[in-house]
Design an enzyme around this catalytic site. Structure first.
Site, PDB file in Angstrom:
ATOM      1  N   GLU A 129      86.948   9.519  18.245  1.00  0.00           N
ATOM      2  CA  GLU A 129      85.813  10.023  18.114  1.00  0.00           C
ATOM      3  C   GLU A 129      85.412  10.066  16.730  1.00  0.00           C
ATOM      4  O   GLU A 129      86.270   9.757  15.836  1.00  0.00           O
ATOM      5  CB  GLU A 129      85.660  11.452  18.581  1.00  0.00           C
ATOM      6  CG  GLU A 129      85.789  11.484  20.249  1.00  0.00           C
ATOM      7  CD  GLU A 129      85.501  12.620  20.833  1.00  0.00           C
ATOM      8  OE1 GLU A 129      85.170  13.618  20.185  1.00  0.00           O
ATOM      9  OE2 GLU A 129      86.257  12.785  22.080  1.00  0.00           O
ATOM     10  N   GLU A 365      96.031   2.607  16.026  1.00  0.00           N
ATOM     11  CA  GLU A 365      97.322   3.179  16.621  1.00  0.00           C
ATOM     12  C   GLU A 365      98.159   3.941  15.696  1.00  0.00           C
ATOM     13  O   GLU A 365      99.357   4.147  15.834  1.00  0.00           O
ATOM     14  CB  GLU A 365      97.949   2.179  17.471  1.00  0.00           C
ATOM     15  CG  GLU A 365      97.079   1.548  18.590  1.00  0.00           C
ATOM     16  CD  GLU A 365      97.896   0.931  19.554  1.00  0.00           C
ATOM     17  OE1 GLU A 365      98.900   1.267  19.976  1.00  0.00           O
ATOM     18  OE2 GLU A 365      97.338  -0.097  20.036  1.00  0.00           O
TER      19      GLU A 365
HETATM   20  C1  LIG Z   1      89.444  -2.678  15.481  1.00  0.00           C
HETATM   21  C2  LIG Z   1      89.897  -1.416  15.914  1.00  0.00           C
HETATM   22  C3  LIG Z   1      90.318  -1.036  17.265  1.00  0.00           C
HETATM   23  C4  LIG Z   1      90.531   0.199  17.678  1.00  0.00           C
HETATM   24  N1  LIG Z   1      90.997   0.435  18.805  1.00  0.00           N
HETATM   25  C5  LIG Z   1      91.098   1.742  19.449  1.00  0.00           C
HETATM   26  C6  LIG Z   1      91.346   2.039  20.899  1.00  0.00           C
HETATM   27  O1  LIG Z   1      91.349   0.995  21.655  1.00  0.00           O
HETATM   28  N2  LIG Z   1      91.286   3.242  21.123  1.00  0.00           N
HETATM   29  C7  LIG Z   1      91.331   4.259  20.559  1.00  0.00           C
HETATM   30  O2  LIG Z   1      91.160   5.396  20.875  1.00  0.00           O
HETATM   31  N3  LIG Z   1      90.861   4.311  19.201  1.00  0.00           N
HETATM   32  C8  LIG Z   1      91.154   2.801  18.588  1.00  0.00           C
HETATM   33  N4  LIG Z   1      90.859   2.591  17.231  1.00  0.00           N
HETATM   34  C9  LIG Z   1      90.558   3.790  16.461  1.00  0.00           C
HETATM   35  C10 LIG Z   1      91.621   3.819  15.380  1.00  0.00           C
HETATM   36  O3  LIG Z   1      93.045   4.186  15.976  1.00  0.00           O
HETATM   37  C11 LIG Z   1      91.393   4.808  14.422  1.00  0.00           C
HETATM   38  O4  LIG Z   1      90.610   4.077  13.716  1.00  0.00           O
HETATM   39  C12 LIG Z   1      92.599   5.283  13.332  1.00  0.00           C
HETATM   40  O5  LIG Z   1      93.331   5.856  14.076  1.00  0.00           O
HETATM   41  C13 LIG Z   1      92.262   5.906  12.213  1.00  0.00           C
HETATM   42  O6  LIG Z   1      91.289   6.906  12.447  1.00  0.00           O
HETATM   43  P1  LIG Z   1      89.765   7.060  11.614  1.00  0.00           P
HETATM   44  O7  LIG Z   1      89.136   5.725  11.636  1.00  0.00           O
HETATM   45  O8  LIG Z   1      89.199   8.215  11.992  1.00  0.00           O
HETATM   46  O9  LIG Z   1      90.328   7.421  10.163  1.00  0.00           O
HETATM   47  P2  LIG Z   1      90.754   8.717   9.614  1.00  0.00           P
HETATM   48  O10 LIG Z   1      91.655   9.576  10.564  1.00  0.00           O
HETATM   49  O11 LIG Z   1      89.373   9.780   9.027  1.00  0.00           O
HETATM   50  O12 LIG Z   1      91.423   8.634   8.194  1.00  0.00           O
HETATM   51  C14 LIG Z   1      90.901   7.854   6.995  1.00  0.00           C
HETATM   52  C15 LIG Z   1      92.105   7.687   5.959  1.00  0.00           C
HETATM   53  O13 LIG Z   1      92.788   9.011   5.689  1.00  0.00           O
HETATM   54  C16 LIG Z   1      94.346   8.937   6.049  1.00  0.00           C
HETATM   55  N5  LIG Z   1      94.597  10.059   6.577  1.00  0.00           N
HETATM   56  C17 LIG Z   1      94.317  11.013   7.557  1.00  0.00           C
HETATM   57  N6  LIG Z   1      94.805  12.071   7.720  1.00  0.00           N
HETATM   58  C18 LIG Z   1      95.876  12.000   6.815  1.00  0.00           C
HETATM   59  C19 LIG Z   1      97.058  12.574   6.480  1.00  0.00           C
HETATM   60  N7  LIG Z   1      97.249  13.793   7.368  1.00  0.00           N
HETATM   61  N8  LIG Z   1      97.750  12.371   5.456  1.00  0.00           N
HETATM   62  C20 LIG Z   1      97.554  11.299   4.678  1.00  0.00           C
HETATM   63  N9  LIG Z   1      96.497  10.429   4.951  1.00  0.00           N
HETATM   64  C21 LIG Z   1      95.531  10.710   5.931  1.00  0.00           C
HETATM   65  C22 LIG Z   1      94.165   7.722   6.829  1.00  0.00           C
HETATM   66  O14 LIG Z   1      95.512   7.326   6.970  1.00  0.00           O
HETATM   67  C23 LIG Z   1      93.179   6.688   6.717  1.00  0.00           C
HETATM   68  O15 LIG Z   1      93.725   5.759   5.757  1.00  0.00           O
HETATM   69  C24 LIG Z   1      90.427   1.286  16.814  1.00  0.00           C
HETATM   70  C25 LIG Z   1      90.134   1.174  15.409  1.00  0.00           C
HETATM   71  C26 LIG Z   1      89.790  -0.267  15.113  1.00  0.00           C
HETATM   72  C27 LIG Z   1      89.662  -0.361  13.648  1.00  0.00           C
END
Ligand SMILES: Cc1cc2nc3c(=O)[nH]c(=O)nc-3n(C[C@H](O)[C@H](O)[C@H](O)COP(=O)(O)OP(=O)(O)OC[C@H]3O[C@@H](n4cnc5c(N)ncnc54)[C@H](O)[C@@H]3O)c2cc1C
Length: 388
Positions: A129, A365
Site C-alpha cells: 500500500e 519482493e
Molecule cells: C514493478 C513492481 C511490481 C511489484 N509487484 C508487487 C506485487 O505483485 N504485490 C505487492 O504486494 N507488491 C508489489 N510491489 C511492491 C514492492 O514489493 C515494494 O515497492 C517494495 O517492497 C518496496 O516498498 P516501497 O516501494 O514502499 O518502498 P519503501 O518501503 O518506502 O522503501 C524505500 C527505500 O527505503 C529503504 N528502506 C525501507 N526500510 C528500511 C530499513 N528498515 N532499513 C534500510 N532501508 C530501508 C528501502 O530498501 C528502499 O530503498 C511491486 C513493485 C514494483 C516496482
C-alpha cells in the site's frame, strides 16, 4: 557462461526447460524489444505460457497439474527471463499469486483457483500500500465482518500482473487492535465483484511489458474466501515471499546471463587499438568478474530452491539468493552497457534495456536493504543463541 556450471536437473525438468528455451528463442526473445518500446503487455506470450503448461508447473497432481518442484519453476523462470525480462516477470507473478493458495488454501480453493490458473486466469498478490511496502505490517486496508460476509476497504498499489489478473489475494487488517501481524488475514477477491476498481497503471523504467496496477477495494467477500487462518495473513504473506524471492533470484540470473551473453559477444567483436576489447584487461577482467558472480548466483539460487523442495526453512538462504543474484544482474547489465560504449547508452540496445529491466529486482519482493536486514537479524539471533 552457463557452460561452466549446470544444475543437476531430473529428466522431466530438463524437458520443461527445453520447452522454455524453445519458446524463449523463437517467440519471447524476438518480441522483447518491441514490448519495451511500446510498453505492451504480451497476451500472445501469456497464451504460449498457459498452453505449454509453463505457467502452472507447480500445481499439484490432484488438482490436475504437473506438481513440479520449485527447482523446476526456477529453471524455467531463469530461461524465460533470459529471453525476455517482462515475460519472465509475468511468469513469476503467476507463481507469487498462486503460492498463498498452495501453501494455505482449502482443497476447494485449490481446485477452483489453480484450475482457473491453468486455463490462464491469474491470481495476483496484493500486499503493498502507499504507506506499507518494506514495512508491510503498516497496511491500512481493513476487513470488517458483517454476518457471513466481510467488507474489505482500502487500496493496494504496485500489483504485479494487476490489470491482467482475474483474482487477487488481498491482505487486510481484521483486528482493530493488538498485534497487526496476528490481526491480518488473506482474502480471495474476484475482479468482477462490485467495488473492485483498477484505475492506475504504472509507467515503468523497466520490465515495461508487464502490467503493474493499483487495486481499489470497497467490496464484500464470503467467509469461505479467507485463505489460511483468520489472523494469520501476515505470516502467509512472508511464507509466500520466502518462495517468491527465490523465483526473483532466478529472474535475476536469467537477466544476468542475457547481459553477459550480449556483453561478451560485443567485447569479442568490437576492436579498438588493434585488438578485441575483451583483450583489454579493463574490460576482460570486468566480464570475468561478472561471469564468476553470475555462476555463484546461479549456484546459490538453485541451492535455495532445492532446500525449499526438501522442506527446509529458506527464509535466510532465499534472502541471500535474491540479494546476491539481483546485484549480480545489476553488475552484469552495467558492465554490458560499458562494453557497448555509446551504443549501450542509446536505444535500441539490449544492454540499455537490460540495465533498466534488472533495476526492479533490487526493489520488489523485499529490497536489497530488507534482505540485508533479514540476514543480519538472523546473524544477531545466532550470536545471542546458546550455541552462538
Ligand atoms: C514493478 C513492481 C511490481 C511489484 N509487484 C508487487 C506485487 O505483485 N504485490 C505487492 O504486494 N507488491 C508489489 N510491489 C511492491 C514492492 O514489493 C515494494 O515497492 C517494495 O517492497 C518496496 O516498498 P516501497 O516501494 O514502499 O518502498 P519503501 O518501503 O518506502 O522503501 C524505500 C527505500 O527505503 C529503504 N528502506 C525501507 N526500510 C528500511 C530499513 N528498515 N532499513 C534500510 N532501508 C530501508 C528501502 O530498501 C528502499 O530503498 C511491486 C513493485 C514494483 C516496482
Amino acid at each position: 557462461v552457463d557452460r561452466y556450471w549446470e544444475p543437476e536437473l531430473d529428466n522431466e525438468t530438463r524437458q520443461w526447460l527445453a520447452v522454455a528455451r524453445d519458446l524463449g528463442v523463437n517467440y519471447f526473445g524476438p518480441l522483447a524489444e518491441e514490448l519495451d518500446r511500446d510498453e505492451r503487455y504480451p497476451w500472445e506470450n501469456v497464451k504460449l505460457l498457459v498452453e505449454s503448461g509453463l505457467v502452472s508447473l507447480f500445481v499439484p497432481r490432484e488438482f490436475g497439474g504437473k506438481e513440479l518442484s520449485l527447482t523446476a519453476v526456477c529453471a524455467v523462470a531463469e530461461e524465460v527471463s533470459r529471453a525476455c525480462s517482462s515475460t519472465g516477470a509475468i511468469l513469476a507473478a503467476y507463481a507469487l499469486g498462486a503460492y498463498p493458495i498452495l501453501l494455505a488454501g482449502t482443497d476447494e480453493q485449490k481446485s477452483k483457483y489453480l484450475g482457473e490458473l491453468m486455463a490462464g486466469d491469474a491470481v495476483s498478490f496484493a500486499l503493498t500500500e502507499v504507506g506499507a511496502g518494506s514495512d508491510a505490517s503498516a497496511i491500512k486496508t481493513t476487513a470488517i465482518r458483517e454476518g457471513d460476509r466481510w467488507h474489505i476497504e482500502g487500496e493496494k498499489i504496485y500489483i504485479g500482473n494487476g490489470g491482467a489478473s482475474r483474482y487477487y489475494v488481498v491482505f487486510a487488517k481484521t483486528a482493530a487492535e493488538g498485534s497487526i501481524r496476528e490481526g491480518t488475514t488473506a482474502f480471495m477477491v474476484d475482479r468482477e465483484s462490485p467495488g473492485v476498481i483498477i484505475d492506475r497503471y504504472e509507467s515503468k523504467m523497466g520490465i515495461r511489458g508487464t502490467n503493474t496496477s493499483n487495486l481499489k477495494l470497497d467490496t464484500y467477500v464470503g467467509h469461505g474466501d479467507i485463505v489460511g487462518e483468520l489472523g494469520r495473513g501476515m505470516r502467509l504473506a512472508f511464507q509466500t515471499l520466502n518462495v517468491g524471492r527465490i523465483t526473483v533470484a532466478s529472474q535475476s540470473t536469467g537477466i544476468a546471463l542475457a547481459a553477459l551473453d550480449a556483453g561478451v559477444a560485443e567485447a569479442a567483436r568490437r576492436q579498438t587499438f588493434g585488438a578485441s576489447i575483451i583483450d583489454h584487461q579493463g574490460i576482460g577482467f570486468r566480464l570475468a568478474d561478472c561471469a564468476t558472480a553470475t555462476t555463484a548466483a546461479r549456484m546459490l539460487t538453485y541451492e535455495a530452491a532445492s532446500a525449499f523442495d526438501q522442506g527446509k526453512d529458506v527464509s535466510i538462504l532465499g534472502a541471500m539468493a535474491k540479494l546476491f543474484a539481483s546485484e549480480a544482474a545489476h553488475d552484469a547489465a552495467n558492465t554490458a552497457v560499458q562494453v557497448f560504449g555509446g551504443d549501450g547508452f542509446c536505444k535500441p540496445c539490449i544492454a540499455e534495456r537490460l540495465y533498466r529491466d534488472q533495476r526492479v529486482l533490487e526493489i520488489y519482493e523485499g529490497s536489497s536493504e530488507i534482505q540485508r536486514l533479514v540476514i543480519s537479524r538472523s546473524l544477531k539471533a545466532l550470536a545471542n543463541s546458546p550455541e552462538g
